[in-house]
Write a protein that holds these residues in place. Structure first.
Motif, short mmCIF file in Angstrom:
data_model
loop_
_atom_site.label_atom_id
_atom_site.label_comp_id
_atom_site.label_asym_id
_atom_site.label_seq_id
_atom_site.Cartn_x
_atom_site.Cartn_y
_atom_site.Cartn_z
N UNK A 71 5.98 1.35 9.61
CA UNK A 71 5.56 0.88 8.65
C UNK A 71 4.55 -0.55 8.04
N UNK A 72 5.19 -0.96 9.28
CA UNK A 72 3.95 -2.13 8.80
C UNK A 72 2.51 -1.87 9.17
N UNK A 121 2.87 7.30 2.24
CA UNK A 121 4.23 8.54 1.98
C UNK A 121 4.54 9.01 3.14
N UNK A 122 3.63 9.14 4.05
CA UNK A 122 4.26 10.09 5.55
C UNK A 122 5.01 8.68 6.38
N UNK A 123 4.23 7.61 5.99
CA UNK A 123 5.33 6.43 7.29
C UNK A 123 6.43 6.12 6.63
N UNK A 124 7.08 7.07 5.01
CA UNK A 124 7.60 6.59 4.58
C UNK A 124 8.47 5.17 3.23
N UNK A 125 7.10 5.15 2.22
CA UNK A 125 6.89 5.17 1.39
C UNK A 125 7.70 5.09 -0.17
N UNK A 276 0.34 -4.93 5.03
CA UNK A 276 1.15 -4.66 5.81
C UNK A 276 2.23 -5.88 5.36
N UNK A 277 2.28 -6.94 5.24
CA UNK A 277 3.56 -7.67 4.91
C UNK A 277 4.64 -6.60 3.50
N UNK A 278 4.11 -5.97 3.19
CA UNK A 278 4.93 -4.82 2.54
C UNK A 278 5.37 -3.94 3.29
N UNK A 279 5.00 -3.51 4.60
CA UNK A 279 5.34 -2.33 5.57
C UNK A 279 5.98 -2.99 5.79
#
Length: 422
Positions: A71-72, A121-125, A276-279
């Motif tokens: 996610x990052x 969206x696809x990575x899981x957000x 990046x931080x959010x991920x």
């Protein structure tokens, strides 16, 4: 034959003599443009959804601790897309452009919106694909309007119809999607641009048909909450009480977003650093609470069918609100309507565990309606959407809950563009 009877006969013959004429909208240029826009919107939504499903299944291979670096990295890549291709903006910008920019939505930012939202969206957000679709299909409406040299309210109506076609395709609710595209633009307790309601209806219906053909969408609720039996007038009171609880958490979500926004804005950072931080933060939450990952389309069914303890449900509720807030404020792209429905469903389950005699279905639907109406200020479309998505056929309790969330919402709207023009 009497004179009066002869006159009637002549009148009837004259009427029969006239050629049959259709409603002036049928086969007119306007109707054909609305239909064309709906068809294009359905194709765009279908292709976007297929791409999203493919990418989601590909990235689902990573699990456990691997979701943190995944996610990052996806957040970083989405930030780079926004930095180099252009910032597509958020729902605030869409509402502003419809109200103050003559209804024009700029299509030049669509590549950035599509690529960045697919990664997020696809990575899981914790944001769904509804906002990207609304942006892309709405700007497509603007492009078609300019192509046919439309101006003024005709151009604005076509942009709104495009928004409705994108929203409808995802939710499978032509009536709810049409009303949402109008209601999200409101201010001062009034739905604006009601002249666009027919273009929105027509575009939504055509979009829904094409989208259903592309992804083989069937009729019926996505989250089956149809098992409800009316037990008397007290149900309306319970719906309002549940809605008050839901609205409280709507306030909590709004303040949580403001808190994280103030943190991210303390020091100006490049968008790719923020994403990046959010991920990283979202990856940590998803590692400990996997059900909070993604926007909730499938996770709500998992939540309803699972046997979660009260403690775990409370943790899921808190960290899902935090996850949505981080996603919204760190620069990730997507919509927050389905994630808010997930929060409402979790809250309804918690209420049922605390008070087992309360009707579970009524508690869940009321909380879902209230929290969404509180944040988005769309009580009418929220009522219709939930009735469609859940199979809950009793409109009135949902409407009571939606109106409760709407009228108990903060004075300052979450979507700042909804404020009255100074």
């Amino acid at each position: 034959m009497k004179l009066k009877q002869r006159r009637k006969l002549v009148t009837y013959l004259n009427i029969l003599d006239q050629p049959i004429r259709f409603n002036p909208f049928v086969f007119s240029r306007s109707f054909l443009l609305w239909s064309l826009l709906g068809l294009i919107g359905g194709v765009i939504a279908g292709i976007y959804w297929i791409g999203l499903e493919f990418l989601t299944h590909s990235l689902a291979f990573f699990s456990g601790w691997q979701v943190i670096p995944l996610m990052a990295i996806c957040g970083f890549l989405a930030g780079l897309v926004i930095h180099f291709i252009g910032d597509p903006g958020e729902i605030h910008l869409i509402v502003n452009n419809i109200r103050f920019n003559k209804g024009k939505l700029d299509p030049k930012n669509n590549p950035s919106m599509i690529l960045s939202s697919l990664l997020c969206v696809a990575s899981g957000g914790s944001l769904g694909p509804e906002a990207p679709l609304v942006q892309v299909t709405g700007s497509t409406g603007t492009w078609i309007g300019k192509l046919f040299r439309l101006k003024g309210e005709e151009l604005r109506s076509l942009s709104i119809a495009g928004m409705a076609s994108g929203f409808t395709a995802l939710f499978g609710a032509p009536l709810g999607g049409s009303l949402f595209s109008l209601e999200i633009l409101h201010h001062k307790h009034a739905v604006e641009y009601y002249k666009a309601i027919m273009p929105a209806f027509v575009a939504s219906c055509f979009s829904y048909l094409v989208f259903a053909l592309i992804i083989h969408l069937g009729l019926g609720p996505i989250w089956d909450l149809s098992a409800y039996e009316y037990s008397g007038l007290f149900d309306f009171g319970y719906a309002v009480l549940f809605a008050i609880v839901g609205t409280t958490f709507g306030w909590g979500f709004i303040f949580c977003v403001k808190f994280f926004k103030s943190i991210f804005e303390k020091r100006p950072l490049p968008i790719y650093v923020r994403t990046l931080i959010g991920g990283l933060l979202l990856g940590v939450i998803a590692f400990y609470f996997p059900i909070t990952r993604y926007f909730g389309h499938h996770e709500i069914n998992e939540l309803l069918s699972g046997n979660f303890s009260l403690t775990l449900l409370l943790a899921i509720l808190i960290f899902k609100i935090i996850a949505i807030s981080i996603t919204v404020t760190s620069g990730w792209r997507g919509g927050f309507i389905i994630p808010l429905f997930f929060v409402g469903a979790t809250l309804g389950l918690i209420i049922h565990q605390l008070f087992p005699t309360m009707n579970l279905t009524l508690a869940i639907v009321s909380c879902m309606a209230a929290i969404n109406a509180c944040v988005t200020r769309t009580p009418m479309s929220t009522t219709i959407l939930l009735a469609t998505l859940t199979g809950f056929g009793h409109f009135v309790p949902i409407l009571f809950a939606s109106l409760t969330g709407y009228f108990l919402a903060p004075k300052m709207p979450f979507i700042g563009s909804q404020m009255e023009e100074e």
